[in-house]
Design a protein around this motif. Structure first.
Motif, short mmCIF file in Angstrom:
data_model
loop_
_atom_site.label_atom_id
_atom_site.label_comp_id
_atom_site.label_asym_id
_atom_site.label_seq_id
_atom_site.Cartn_x
_atom_site.Cartn_y
_atom_site.Cartn_z
N UNK A 224 46.05 22.66 22.23
CA UNK A 224 46.37 21.54 21.35
C UNK A 224 45.19 20.60 21.09
N UNK A 225 43.99 20.94 21.54
CA UNK A 225 42.81 20.08 21.39
C UNK A 225 42.90 18.81 22.25
N UNK A 226 43.71 18.82 23.30
CA UNK A 226 43.88 17.60 24.10
C UNK A 226 43.33 17.71 25.51
N UNK A 227 42.61 18.76 25.83
CA UNK A 227 41.99 18.87 27.16
C UNK A 227 41.00 17.73 27.35
N UNK A 228 41.00 17.08 28.52
CA UNK A 228 40.12 15.94 28.73
C UNK A 228 38.66 16.30 28.93
N UNK A 229 38.38 17.57 29.18
CA UNK A 229 37.00 17.97 29.42
C UNK A 229 36.81 19.45 29.17
N UNK A 230 35.65 19.97 29.55
CA UNK A 230 35.31 21.38 29.35
C UNK A 230 36.26 22.28 30.12
N UNK A 231 36.74 23.31 29.46
CA UNK A 231 37.63 24.29 30.08
C UNK A 231 36.89 25.60 30.33
N UNK A 232 36.05 26.01 29.39
CA UNK A 232 35.31 27.27 29.50
C UNK A 232 33.83 26.98 29.30
N UNK A 233 33.02 27.41 30.25
CA UNK A 233 31.57 27.34 30.12
C UNK A 233 31.05 28.73 29.78
N UNK A 234 30.20 28.79 28.77
CA UNK A 234 29.68 30.08 28.29
C UNK A 234 28.20 29.89 27.99
N UNK A 235 27.37 30.05 29.02
CA UNK A 235 25.95 29.78 28.85
C UNK A 235 25.75 28.31 28.54
N UNK A 236 25.06 28.04 27.44
CA UNK A 236 24.83 26.66 27.03
C UNK A 236 26.01 26.06 26.26
N UNK A 237 26.99 26.87 25.93
CA UNK A 237 28.13 26.40 25.15
C UNK A 237 29.30 26.03 26.05
#
Length: 346
Positions: A224-237
């Motif tokens: 829903x675009x409401x996560x308070x922070x990063x959920x998935x780290x993918x290299x620099x993204x």
């Protein structure tokens, strides 16, 4: 609509939103290369829906100026003439085989449905929507015939593409995205052809269905675009929402196919407001949250591809005659009488 229950014929209306700043560039062929827009799709499978003329007037009165239709609808084309509304028009899936084999049939279709409406601002011709099975073999030859017919008619500024769902890709995290083994045989050649013509790939992206299919591993806030922070780290993204992850997985698949220059247009995305599902995610509050956040988000792009993403919300109206799961009837922003299903600000 891209759903697990299948696709029905519909009209999709893409709307540039005046409330969001728009940056428009054109290359030498007058093709849009940097458009920031939000689209809204409306289906035709409902009682007492407005006529095409009423719908066009509805969008004009709201300052909305782009439309996509899934077939050559003469009523819509007549209503659009002289309005300066940009149009993406699909070739119906049922025509793919004949269009792949018979250039004369394609020439006639272009003559009768494009050339005959000089007052319509055609933008792209989409050769099939979520084509499956043996019909996928017809996408590329039909696309080539469409482009050739457009060029012969003096309409080479209009480009052919096709629309796919996110299920044609696989891989996690997004940088590992590829076209899956079933889709790669036709998608890789299609993608490379699009790279030569400058047309985008249209992709139907539904975090709702991805969440519904994997609730054990996907949090609804991520969808829903409401996560308070990063959920998935993918290299620099870093990914804070599922929409970006799905789009970038598609971009990685294009890169893997040797077509990294191809732009993605998100041709469908949305969330149902009712109808029931196994986790009670189909609510008006969630639909409002998703669609409003989508409108706010698409101007910034994804971690892999910053910049505006041309995106279409499904749907304009709730459709009580839609088949499939009950939620299929409740993707609308509006009811058939034009009253809002819930509040959305463009």
């Amino acid at each position: 609509m891209a759903t697990k229950q299948g696709v029905a014929s519909m009209i999709a209306v893409a709307l540039l939103v005046a409330a969001i700043p728009t940056v428009t560039d054109r290359d030498d062929d007058d093709v849009y290369t940097g458009v920031q827009s939000i689209g809204v799709c409306y289906g035709v499978h409902g009682d007492r829906l407005p006529s095409a003329a009423e719908v066009v007037q509805m969008y004009r009165s709201n300052g909305l100026d782009s439309m996509r239709i899934y077939f050559a609808d003469s009523n819509a084309l007549k209503a659009l003439s002289g309005t300066n509304i940009n149009l993406i028009m699909d070739v119906d899936n049922r025509n793919l085989a004949s269009f792949a084999r018979d250039r004369n049939a394609v020439d006639g279709w272009v003559r009768d449905n494009i050339k005959a409406f000089p007052g319509v601002n055609f933008r792209y011709i989409t050769v099939g929507n979520e084509v499956e099975g043996s019909d996928t073999q017809f996408i590329l030859p039909a696309m080539k015939n469409i482009n050739a017919a457009l060029a012969a008619a003096g309409l080479s500024h209009i480009k052919a593409s096709t629309a796919v769902h996110s299920g044609v890709t696989e891989g996690f995290p997004p940088s590992e995205g590829t076209f899956n083994s079933k889709a790669a045989t036709y998608m890789a050649p299609v993608a490379r052809y699009l790279a030569t013509t400058g047309a985008p790939l249209l992709a139907n992206i539904y975090p709702y269905f991805s969440f519904l299919g994997n609730t054990d591993q996907i949090d609804i806030e991520y969808a829903l675009f409401t996560s308070p922070g990063t959920v998935v780290e993918d290299g620099d993204n870093e990914y804070q929402n599922l929409f970006d992850a799905l789009v970038d997985t598609m971009y990685s698949a294009l890169e893997d196919a040797g077509a990294g220059s191809v732009r993605i247009v998100v041709s469908e995305s949305g969330w149902p407001s009712a109808g029931g599902d196994k986790v009670n995610a189909a609510t008006a509050a969630n639909a409002q949250t998703y669609n409003q956040n989508l409108i706010r988000h698409v101007g910034q792009g994804t971690p892999k591809r910053p910049g505006a993403i041309e995106t279409y919300i499904f749907a304009m109206f709730n459709e009580n005659q839609k088949g499939g799961a009950p939620t299929e009837k409740h993707f609308g922003l509006f009811n058939p009488d034009k009253s809002p299903a819930y509040q959305i600000s463009f």
